[in-house]
Design an enzyme around this catalytic site. Structure first.
Site, PDB file in Angstrom:
ATOM      1  N   SER A  80       0.810  -1.219   0.000  1.00 31.72           N
ATOM      2  CA  SER A  80       0.000   0.000   0.000  1.00 31.72           C
ATOM      3  C   SER A  80       0.842   1.267   0.000  1.00 31.72           C
ATOM      4  O   SER A  80       0.307   2.375  -0.003  1.00 31.72           O
ATOM      5  CB  SER A  80      -0.910  -0.001   1.229  1.00 31.72           C
ATOM      6  OG  SER A  80      -0.144  -0.275   2.370  1.00 31.72           O
ATOM      7  N   THR A 182      -2.172   3.546   4.112  1.00 38.97           N
ATOM      8  CA  THR A 182      -1.175   4.610   3.945  1.00 38.97           C
ATOM      9  C   THR A 182      -0.359   4.755   5.221  1.00 38.97           C
ATOM     10  O   THR A 182      -0.903   4.594   6.306  1.00 38.97           O
ATOM     11  CB  THR A 182      -1.939   5.929   3.700  1.00 38.97           C
ATOM     12  OG1 THR A 182      -2.564   5.825   2.441  1.00 38.97           O
ATOM     13  CG2 THR A 182      -1.044   7.137   3.752  1.00 38.97           C
ATOM     14  N   THR A 200       1.899   7.020   0.167  1.00 40.14           N
ATOM     15  CA  THR A 200       0.980   5.942  -0.199  1.00 40.14           C
ATOM     16  C   THR A 200       1.087   5.594  -1.675  1.00 40.14           C
ATOM     17  O   THR A 200       1.546   6.423  -2.481  1.00 40.14           O
ATOM     18  CB  THR A 200      -0.472   6.386   0.102  1.00 40.14           C
ATOM     19  OG1 THR A 200      -1.347   5.273  -0.035  1.00 40.14           O
ATOM     20  CG2 THR A 200      -0.945   7.488  -0.838  1.00 40.14           C
ATOM     21  N   ARG A 210      -5.869   9.162 -10.574  1.00 36.34           N
ATOM     22  CA  ARG A 210      -6.638   9.475  -9.350  1.00 36.34           C
ATOM     23  C   ARG A 210      -5.696   9.889  -8.204  1.00 36.34           C
ATOM     24  O   ARG A 210      -4.665   9.279  -7.984  1.00 36.34           O
ATOM     25  CB  ARG A 210      -7.455   8.247  -8.957  1.00 36.34           C
ATOM     26  CG  ARG A 210      -8.254   8.396  -7.654  1.00 36.34           C
ATOM     27  CD  ARG A 210      -7.497   7.873  -6.455  1.00 36.34           C
ATOM     28  NE  ARG A 210      -8.283   7.934  -5.232  1.00 36.34           N
ATOM     29  CZ  ARG A 210      -7.767   7.751  -4.017  1.00 36.34           C
ATOM     30  NH1 ARG A 210      -6.488   7.501  -3.861  1.00 36.34           N
ATOM     31  NH2 ARG A 210      -8.531   7.840  -2.958  1.00 36.34           N
ATOM     32  N   GLY A 212      -5.749  10.892  -4.027  1.00 32.41           N
ATOM     33  CA  GLY A 212      -6.557  10.879  -2.815  1.00 32.41           C
ATOM     34  C   GLY A 212      -6.201  12.048  -1.921  1.00 32.41           C
ATOM     35  O   GLY A 212      -5.831  13.131  -2.385  1.00 32.41           O
ATOM     36  N   ASP A 213      -6.288  11.826  -0.640  1.00 28.49           N
ATOM     37  CA  ASP A 213      -5.985  12.875   0.336  1.00 28.49           C
ATOM     38  C   ASP A 213      -4.495  12.946   0.681  1.00 28.49           C
ATOM     39  O   ASP A 213      -3.988  13.989   1.097  1.00 28.49           O
ATOM     40  CB  ASP A 213      -6.754  12.612   1.638  1.00 28.49           C
ATOM     41  CG  ASP A 213      -6.385  11.251   2.233  1.00 28.49           C
ATOM     42  OD1 ASP A 213      -6.235  10.276   1.455  1.00 28.49           O
ATOM     43  OD2 ASP A 213      -6.235  11.157   3.462  1.00 28.49           O
ATOM     44  N   THR A 233      -5.732   8.422   7.199  1.00 28.48           N
ATOM     45  CA  THR A 233      -5.642   7.244   6.346  1.00 28.48           C
ATOM     46  C   THR A 233      -7.053   6.803   6.012  1.00 28.48           C
ATOM     47  O   THR A 233      -7.999   7.166   6.696  1.00 28.48           O
ATOM     48  CB  THR A 233      -4.845   6.127   7.049  1.00 28.48           C
ATOM     49  OG1 THR A 233      -4.768   4.997   6.179  1.00 28.48           O
ATOM     50  CG2 THR A 233      -5.479   5.690   8.352  1.00 28.48           C
ATOM     51  N   GLY A 234      -7.164   6.025   4.939  1.00 23.85           N
ATOM     52  CA  GLY A 234      -8.477   5.535   4.554  1.00 23.85           C
ATOM     53  C   GLY A 234      -8.948   6.154   3.255  1.00 23.85           C
ATOM     54  O   GLY A 234      -8.137   6.565   2.423  1.00 23.85           O
ATOM     55  N   GLY A 236      -9.645   8.389   0.747  1.00 29.36           N
ATOM     56  CA  GLY A 236      -9.151   9.745   0.553  1.00 29.36           C
ATOM     57  C   GLY A 236     -10.202  10.751   0.112  1.00 29.36           C
ATOM     58  O   GLY A 236     -10.177  11.907   0.540  1.00 29.36           O
TER      59      GLY A 236
HETATM   60  C1  SD4 Z   1      -5.910   7.326  -0.514  1.00 32.59           C
HETATM   61  N1  SD4 Z   1      -5.806   7.744   1.848  1.00 32.59           N
HETATM   62  O1  SD4 Z   1      -5.233   7.284  -1.535  1.00 32.59           O
HETATM   63  C2  SD4 Z   1      -5.253   6.930   0.785  1.00 32.59           C
HETATM   64  C3  SD4 Z   1      -5.413   5.471   0.983  1.00 32.59           C
HETATM   65  C4  SD4 Z   1      -5.295   4.999   2.383  1.00 32.59           C
HETATM   66  O2  SD4 Z   1      -5.654   3.417   3.988  1.00 32.59           O
HETATM   67  O3  SD4 Z   1      -4.903   5.663   3.266  1.00 32.59           O
HETATM   68  N2  SD4 Z   1      -5.699   3.830   2.711  1.00 32.59           N
HETATM   69  O4  SD4 Z   1      -7.091   7.612  -0.499  1.00 32.59           O
END
Ligand code: SD4
Length: 326
Positions: A80, A182, A200, A210, A212-213, A233-234, A236
């Site tokens: 990841s 991440t 990440t 794409r 994310g955050d 994390t998560g 985004g």
């Molecule tokens: C994203 N926040 O690219 C990241 C992915 C991530 O746990 O953190 N996953 O959206």
């Protein structure tokens, strides 16, 4: 000597002033727990240990967080982050990272390919360019100009998993479920300075291009040396929607503890789901936060997020509390 009414007021205000001064001096200084480092997910234990080789020697938080997350970027078994990360749905491994220091210096790379350490490129953007973000080909050209090596980030493992995924090719990104984690790291050093890093490979099998955050300052990471630091994390898209890490730090500025600030930010995210009547079943979002005094907290949307903490006393992994309990 006759004491006039005026003298009395002057003298008594001096005494009051002195008393106030005394009271202030008598206040014990708030105990600061430093140095300390926090990271998202299980691999945070290893990353913190790596960061501690600098923090534990009185080194700078900025150097420590860069070194800490580089360990995970280089690990082909972590799918990841960095090398060995899951590719997008067309098979390209594209990396996102950002870094922020105690002086609000910032640097980020978005959709960077072929480079092992996006966090170091982000730091170079911060230190060697007049800009704060570079993306795609331009970020790659810049990394190469800084002497970094061009490599293939798609390991045989990740390639096989991607080809298996292609058989169905169902485009339904699931965050926790696809174990897509991440690394966000925030630290307070012996000098009392905060810094943070976030890196990440993004959501597995995402659309090409794409973002994310994670590389967005304010969303995936924010540091304010007067207040504290936070990282996310998560999913985004959801973190970007509320400018999550900035929100956590601002809530801390308004007086909330790091724990309460993370909780309020997750509630805010849930409210946005409700507003759109969107299904949050397959979504995870987690925040970790650290205050200027070394107090920390974390919170997530649903069960399954953990984070690692290391200070002078111990190194431990903690399961974060979560909002959706049913
Ligand atoms: C994203 N926040 O690219 C990241 C992915 C991530 O746990 O953190 N996953 O959206």
């Amino acid at each position: 000597m006759k004491v006039t009414r005026r003298d009395f007021f002057i003298k008594s205000s001096i005494v009051t002033g002195a008393l106030a001064l005394d009271i202030n001096c008598a206040q014990p200084a708030a105990k600061v727990n430093k140095p300390i480092v926090l990271s998202t997910w299980n691999f945070g234990i290893r990353a913190n240990k790596e960061a501690w080789t600098i923090l534990g020697q009185g080194g700078k938080a900025l150097d420590a967080i860069e070194k800490g997350v580089r360990l995970i970027e280089a690990d082909p078994n972590e799918h990841s982050v960095g090398y060995g990360g899951r590719p997008d749905r067309d098979g390209h491994v594209t990396l996102d990272a950002c870094i922020m220091d105690e002086k609000a210096n910032i640097g980020a790379v978005l959709c960077l390919e072929h480079i092992m350490h996006p966090i170091t490129v982000a730091r170079k953007v911060m230190e060697e360019t007049p800009h704060v973000m570079l993306s795609g080909e331009g970020a790659l050209d810049f990394a190469l100009s800084q002497g970094m090596e061009k490599i293939n980030l798609l390991t045989p493992d990740s390639e096989k998993a991607w080809k298996d995924w292609l058989e169905k090719g169902e485009y339904k990104p699931k965050v926790n479920v696809e174990n897509h984690d991440t690394i966000g790291m925030i630290a307070l050093d012996d000098q009392g300075n905060l810094s943070g890093a976030c890196t990440t490979s993004g959501m597995a099998y995402k659309m090409r291009g794409r973002i994310g955050d994670s590389p967005i300052i304010g969303a995936g990471l924010y540091v304010d040396n007067e207040v504290g630091a936070a990282t996310a994390t998560g999913h985004g898209e959801e973190v970007v929607r509320v400018v999550g890490s900035f929100l956590v730090v601002e809530l801390m500025r308004s007086g909330l503890s790091p724990q309460k600030a993370c909780e309020e930010a997750v509630v805010r995210i849930k409210q946005k789901f409700d507003l759109r009547q969107a299904d949050l079943k397959d979504t995870q979002i987690g925040f970790i936060a650290l205050s200027k005094t070394g107090e920390y907290g974390a919170y997530c949307l649903q069960k399954g997020f953990n984070f690692a903490v290391q200070d002078k006393v111990e190194s431990k992994l903690i399961d974060a509390d979560y909002l959706i309990k049913t």
